[in-house]
Design an enzyme around this catalytic site. Sequence first.
Site, PDB file in Angstrom:
ATOM      1  N   PRO A  98     -37.752  37.781  94.241  1.00 60.36           N
ATOM      2  CA  PRO A  98     -36.650  36.847  94.422  1.00 60.36           C
ATOM      3  C   PRO A  98     -36.456  36.812  95.976  1.00 60.36           C
ATOM      4  CG  PRO A  98     -35.856  38.089  92.846  1.00 60.36           C
ATOM      5  CD  PRO A  98     -37.123  38.600  93.264  1.00 60.36           C
ATOM      6  N   ASP A  99     -35.974  35.798  96.566  1.00 56.10           N
ATOM      7  CA  ASP A  99     -35.312  35.782  97.904  1.00 56.10           C
ATOM      8  C   ASP A  99     -33.885  35.744  97.531  1.00 56.10           C
ATOM      9  OD1 ASP A  99     -34.740  32.895  97.106  1.00 56.10           O
ATOM     10  OD2 ASP A  99     -35.827  32.184  98.739  1.00 56.10           O
ATOM     11  N   PHE A 100     -32.803  35.530  98.620  1.00 52.13           N
ATOM     12  CA  PHE A 100     -31.456  35.414  98.248  1.00 52.13           C
ATOM     13  C   PHE A 100     -30.915  34.129  97.752  1.00 52.13           C
ATOM     14  CE2 PHE A 100     -29.252  38.611 101.365  1.00 52.13           C
ATOM     15  CZ  PHE A 100     -29.847  39.596 100.305  1.00 52.13           C
ATOM     16  N   ARG A 101     -31.456  32.915  98.358  1.00 49.55           N
ATOM     17  CA  ARG A 101     -30.642  31.747  98.343  1.00 49.55           C
ATOM     18  C   ARG A 101     -31.465  30.722  97.724  1.00 49.55           C
ATOM     19  NH1 ARG A 101     -27.349  33.949 102.456  1.00 49.55           N
ATOM     20  NH2 ARG A 101     -28.972  34.716 103.744  1.00 49.55           N
ATOM     21  N   ASN A 173     -37.410  41.784 105.780  1.00 51.31           N
ATOM     22  CA  ASN A 173     -37.632  42.483 104.456  1.00 51.31           C
ATOM     23  C   ASN A 173     -37.484  44.093 104.260  1.00 51.31           C
ATOM     24  OD1 ASN A 173     -37.735  39.807 103.518  1.00 51.31           O
ATOM     25  ND2 ASN A 173     -39.964  39.670 103.868  1.00 51.31           N
ATOM     26  N   ASP A 175     -38.892  45.143 101.467  1.00 49.41           N
ATOM     27  CA  ASP A 175     -39.571  45.467 100.047  1.00 49.41           C
ATOM     28  C   ASP A 175     -40.937  46.144 100.415  1.00 49.41           C
ATOM     29  OD1 ASP A 175     -41.381  43.672 101.239  1.00 49.41           O
ATOM     30  OD2 ASP A 175     -40.760  42.060 100.401  1.00 49.41           O
ATOM     31  N   HIS A 192     -33.903  45.349 108.993  1.00 46.12           N
ATOM     32  CA  HIS A 192     -32.869  45.490 107.950  1.00 46.12           C
ATOM     33  C   HIS A 192     -33.025  46.865 107.168  1.00 46.12           C
ATOM     34  CE1 HIS A 192     -31.456  40.870 108.157  1.00 46.12           C
ATOM     35  NE2 HIS A 192     -31.152  41.769 109.322  1.00 46.12           N
ATOM     36  N   CYS A 203     -21.028  61.012 104.458  1.00 50.09           N
ATOM     37  CA  CYS A 203     -21.067  62.155 105.586  1.00 50.09           C
ATOM     38  C   CYS A 203     -22.485  61.780 106.316  1.00 50.09           C
ATOM     39  CB  CYS A 203     -20.948  63.229 104.795  1.00 50.09           C
ATOM     40  SG  CYS A 203     -22.426  63.770 103.859  1.00 50.09           S
TER      41      CYS A 203
END
Length: 341
Positions: A98-101, A173, A175, A192, A203
């Site tokens: 699934p994507d975010f939005r 992505n 994934d 990302h 640490c």
Amino acid sequence: MLIKRLLQSCSTCANNDILSNLAPKSHLIQFLAGNANRGLVGNNVLVRFNSSFSFSGGAGRDLSKIERDVDKIAERISGSSNIVVMAGAGLSTASGIPDFRSPNTGIYDNLSKFNLPYPEAIFEIEYFKNNPKPFNTWAKEFFPGVNYLPNKGHYFIKLLENEGKLTKYYTQNVDGLDRLVGFKDEGIVEAHGTFNTASCVECKKSYPVEELKEKLLQDKTPTCPDCKGNIKPDLVFFGEALPKRFFDEAEIDCLFADLLICIGTSLEVYPFAGIADAPRHDTPRLLINYDLVGSFGARPADCALLGDIEHSIDSICNKLNWNDKLKQMQTQNEEKLKIYK
Ligand code: CNA
């Protein structure tokens, strides 16, 4: 816009050099590297802009001004040899991730069980330090190589590379599906971060990723043997800096691009979304997405295939006679992936 801004801040001599294409690339790289912390992609930590505040959304979007004829779009791809691709979570939804939005299916619409104060908290570093459970539950499901395979979209981008057309592939992505189609370090910037390494959020000491995976799969919360801080894979959370390569390479790649392809992203997360605005104003940009996003529609050479990504890729490949090549790549690679399982 960024490039324009850079040109304005550049000396007249360098400015003229750039405009007349006489500047040696090394000179430009030096100049841009010195300016990499300014401009659209210059905010070096991950942030989400509400689209109403975004630099690019809103005014200027006009569907009627965008080229949507797949014959013309295929011609542009065929005539390009320095393509920059940028992608987001929409590229992997056809693989089942699934994507975010997206309404109903996106991650943000399915987080109620975690009682988060707001959906983005699941990927916020300060929230994670105090409550790693929601992220760890998500990571257990989406750890690369556990449940999901690349789809036609990933193979299409790899085919652009195989055909010698791709300058670089920038992805948001995490994934790992891009690696599964064969992308190597030099061809891809995982802006990302990645699940390939892990470390302590306090640490920063590195932590064996296989151990992390094992603990997450057993619903345990891994902590640092030294300081007891929480362990996370080296993904970039909101509030953390993107990898240096992103700032070193994105602007220069876009400056020399003859086509930018943007696939499956809402363009709401910065600085990554700034890539879409980094090419020259008249460089063709192709959006492959359900909906019109960012500043697409505001530039003279914008084009778009709106709808399902796999469907759009099929129609492009039909026009380019690439369907057989793509199918063959996919079949051979899936055989290989079966062997390694
Ligand atoms: P997003 O904000 O959820 O946007 C996804 C976009 O893709 C939306 O515009 C959708 O309409 C569109 N879309 C989704 N499925 C399709 C489809 N089949 N065909 C056409 N369009 C489609 O995701 P972004 O990537 O823009 O957001 C950035 C976040 C999401 C980054 O920080 C990522 O790390 C993060 N993320 C990554 C993954 C992953 O690695 N697969 C999954 C979920 C979130």
